[in-house]
Design an enzyme around this catalytic site. Structure first.
Site, mmCIF file in Angstrom:
data_model
loop_
_atom_site.group_PDB
_atom_site.id
_atom_site.type_symbol
_atom_site.label_atom_id
_atom_site.label_comp_id
_atom_site.label_asym_id
_atom_site.label_seq_id
_atom_site.Cartn_x
_atom_site.Cartn_y
_atom_site.Cartn_z
ATOM 1 N N ARG A 95 45.705 34.259 44.728
ATOM 2 C CA ARG A 95 46.384 34.783 43.554
ATOM 3 C C ARG A 95 47.280 33.699 42.953
ATOM 4 N NH1 ARG A 95 46.317 38.288 39.341
ATOM 5 N NH2 ARG A 95 47.969 39.860 39.350
ATOM 6 N N THR A 379 38.827 40.893 34.371
ATOM 7 C CA THR A 379 38.587 40.400 35.714
ATOM 8 C C THR A 379 37.072 40.421 35.909
ATOM 9 O OG1 THR A 379 40.668 41.432 36.341
ATOM 10 C CG2 THR A 379 39.155 40.928 38.132
ATOM 11 N N THR A 397 40.231 36.585 38.344
ATOM 12 C CA THR A 397 40.591 36.997 36.990
ATOM 13 C C THR A 397 41.381 35.927 36.249
ATOM 14 O OG1 THR A 397 41.675 38.779 35.728
ATOM 15 C CG2 THR A 397 42.764 38.053 37.739
ATOM 16 N N ASP A 421 51.598 40.081 34.740
ATOM 17 C CA ASP A 421 51.435 41.062 35.805
ATOM 18 C C ASP A 421 52.705 41.283 36.614
ATOM 19 O OD1 ASP A 421 48.919 41.877 35.272
ATOM 20 O OD2 ASP A 421 47.952 40.884 36.951
ATOM 21 N N SER A 450 48.784 42.757 42.105
ATOM 22 C CA SER A 450 47.454 42.876 41.519
ATOM 23 C C SER A 450 46.834 44.224 41.875
ATOM 24 C CB SER A 450 46.556 41.750 42.046
ATOM 25 O OG SER A 450 45.205 41.953 41.680
ATOM 26 N N SER A 451 45.867 44.637 41.059
ATOM 27 C CA SER A 451 45.060 45.820 41.349
ATOM 28 C C SER A 451 43.691 45.471 41.922
ATOM 29 C CB SER A 451 44.840 46.640 40.063
ATOM 30 O OG SER A 451 46.044 47.145 39.568
ATOM 31 N N GLY A 471 38.553 45.674 35.642
ATOM 32 C CA GLY A 471 39.014 46.890 34.978
ATOM 33 C C GLY A 471 40.507 47.066 34.934
ATOM 34 N N GLY A 472 41.274 45.988 35.219
ATOM 35 C CA GLY A 472 42.722 46.100 35.144
ATOM 36 C C GLY A 472 43.254 47.148 36.093
#
Length: 570
Positions: A95, A379, A397, A421, A450-451, A471-472
């Site tokens: 990340r 992403t 992403t 984010d 993050s998701s 898809g956020g």
């Protein structure tokens, strides 16, 4: 999955020469499902050369940086879940990080208001998503290099070379990419994007014409020859810093040299005898996924018809609780040392949450507390399985589609806008989804929450389902429902991917649902239970592989919402 008769297996293999048979691709030796067929083929070619799933993942990721620039990247970051042939699982966190000069209030004016400006689409946006200050320190190259050094088998240069060849030689511009090319040519306020799809003679590349990226090829060549140092040191790093200094960014050479990917223990859960492995923080995906699967395990799903009013209501209430917990507790584990991960993923905690669900009416999300707004929609995810029994689930992403839209012309790649984010305003949480809770406030070198939810489901200690999605903030829920579809409702992976999805994220207090996939009667019944419904065209773009070990079959599927996506096997 039930045992498949030999005659059916024979029929399936007659169909292997076609890329996608009845929504699925079948193989025995290897499978790659990604958002771009060319990139999937690059991964398969690596497997054919004797590479393992990690090798194929590295090659696929670099190829997507060339062929799927809206999300495939070397200027962003993400997460990788790996399970080897012995059933041992691990993860690699690459990340992005906040630069050393970042601060919790860096996107606020003197009155404490979040500042605004124009994004790459020419529309008003908050400043944490636009401009060079929105760029987090990229992690992709470091993550892929760590994965290769620890678990790869082929030479690094052999994994990067295919992407260099594609960038140099070009590939036919697809219809979807051409639409972006014409949009940026006409509307983007960012010079880099206006020129991004142009040929050497200055003309815009047309549908079907070869789109070449010589600058990106040169950058990838440095990475091929120098490994991680080819990005974080040397001529590429120097050009990144020149770009930052020219455009008001705050990333320094020290930021690049200090960046490291991290290997982390996966979040593990169970559901009716299956083992679920997913990402730990700074991804919230694994924790939320396991919490929701624990909640659903307490429901008598045999009596709950798929897509029924009861089913949608139950999903929404489960999602509501997991996302509220996500907002309150989760952030970068290197900065939040007391996150209650064991509690959130425990069966006892789920029992307490489940007992609070009223099966007859909607709960009310408390607007004074928590909500979610993380990860851009563009992403991308891919899944890989090899002949040795290894599996990789990788999601990465740029945040927004095409990230910040900014890049150095000499380097040829796009930078992320992942600083968006973080929670942008300390202490400020509202019903629209703005969050100000402490765990995800901006700090130097902190990774933003993050998701992303790359996931591997194991059966009898072996990979069974490899799944993930872009898809956020909807990512967790689309992966959750797909996993549930496969192991609770016995759907094959392609049907599980295409089946109706909903999304509830605590705040805003609404259910998003894929239009035309809920009946009018069901919608009316849900509204009578005090749910607010919002139709959307689609949720997620899943790429999955299901492994039928009893028949030695790999079954790959690419979401129909991905126009260039494909599962390729051999």
């Amino acid at each position: 999955m039930k045992h498949i008769p030999l005659c059916i297996i024979s029929l399936l293999f007659l169909l292997l020469q076609s890329n996608n048979a009845i929504g699925q691709t079948y193989a025995r030796n290897g499978m790659v499902a990604s958002s771009n067929k060319t990139a999937s083929q690059v991964g398969i070619d690596i497997l054919k050369k004797g590479g393992n799933a990690i090798d194929a993942s590295v090659a696929t990721a670099f190829a997507l940086a060339v062929t799927h620039p809206s999300a495939g990247n070397i200027g962003g970051g993400g997460f990788l879940v790996f399970m080897d042939s012995s059933g041992t699982a691990t993860t690699i966190d690459f990340r992005e990080k906040a630069p050393l000069k970042a601060s919790p209030t860096m996107f606020l004016d003197t009155e404490g208001t979040i500042t605004k400006g124009k994004n790459l689409h020419g529309r008003e946006a908050t400043s944490n998503h636009i401009g060079a200050k929105s760029i987090g320190v990229p992690g992709t190259v470091a993550g892929l290099y760590m994965a290769h050094q620890k678990y790869g088998s082929l030479a690094w240069a052999d994994l990067v070379q295919p992407s260099i060849d594609i960038a140099n030689n070009g590939f036919p511009l697809s219809w979807s990419a051409f639409n972006w090319a014409t949009y940026f040519d006409a509307n983007s306020p960012i010079t880099f994007l206006k020129d991004y799809f142009r040929k050497e003679d200055g003309a815009l590349t047309q549908i079907g014409e070869l789109w070449k990226q010589p600058a990106l090829a040169r950058t990838l060549t440095e990475i091929r020859d120098q490994g991680q140092d080819g990005f974080y040191k040397g001529v590429v790093a120097e050009e990144i810093i020149r770009f930052m200094e020219k455009n008001g960014g705050i990333i320094t050479m020290e930021d690049l040299e200090r960046y490291t990917a991290v290997e982390r223990k996966p979040i593990k859960g169970t559901f009716h005898g299956y083992d679920i492995y997913s990402m730990p923080p700074p991804s919230s995906g694994g924790v939320a996924l396991v919490e929701m699967m624990n909640l659903m395990e307490l429901a008598d799903l045999e009596s709950v018809a798929f897509n029924s009013t009861e089913y949608v209501h139950l999903l929404a209430e489960v999602m509501r609780r997991a996302y509220a917990d996500r907002a309150e507790y989760l952030g970068d584990s290197d900065f939040n040392l007391e996150m209650p991960l064991n509690q959130l993923t425990s069966k006892a905690f789920a029992k307490n949450r489940f007992d609070q669900i009223d099966r007859t009416k909607a709960s009310v999300s408390d607007s004074t507390k928590f909500g979610q707004l993380y990860d851009g929609k563009n992403t991308t995810h891919f899944s890989v399985a090899d002949a040795f029994g290894n599996a990789v689930s990788l999601t990465y992403t740029l945040e927004s589609s095409y990230g910040s839209g900014m890049g150095a012309k000499k380097l040829g790649f796009l930078f992320n806008n992942e600083m968006g984010d973080f929670n942008p305003k300390p202490g400020d949480t509202d019903t629209s989804g703005l969050i100000g809770t402490d765990p995800n406030l901006i700090q130097p070198e902190k990774r933003m929450l993050s998701s992303m939810t790359p996931t591997i489901v194991a059966k009898d200690g072996k990979p069974y389902l490899i799944i993930g999605s872009p898809g956020g903030r909807t990512i967790i829920n689309t992966v959750f429902q797909t996993v549930l579809n496969v192991i609770a409702y016995d759907m094959p992976v392609d049907q599980a991917i295409e089946a109706m999805k909903i999304h509830h994220q605590w705040l805003p207090d609404v259910i998003k649902y894929e239009r035309h996939l809920l009946s009018p009667d069901t919608r009316k019944a849900l509204e009578a239970m005090n749910h607010i419904l919002v139709p959307v065209n689609s949720l997620g773009s899943l790429m999955g592989i299901q492994i039928d070990s009893s028949n030695n079959l790999m079954i790959g599927a690419s979401d129909s919402s991905s126009p260039d996506g494909a599962a390729v096997g051999y």
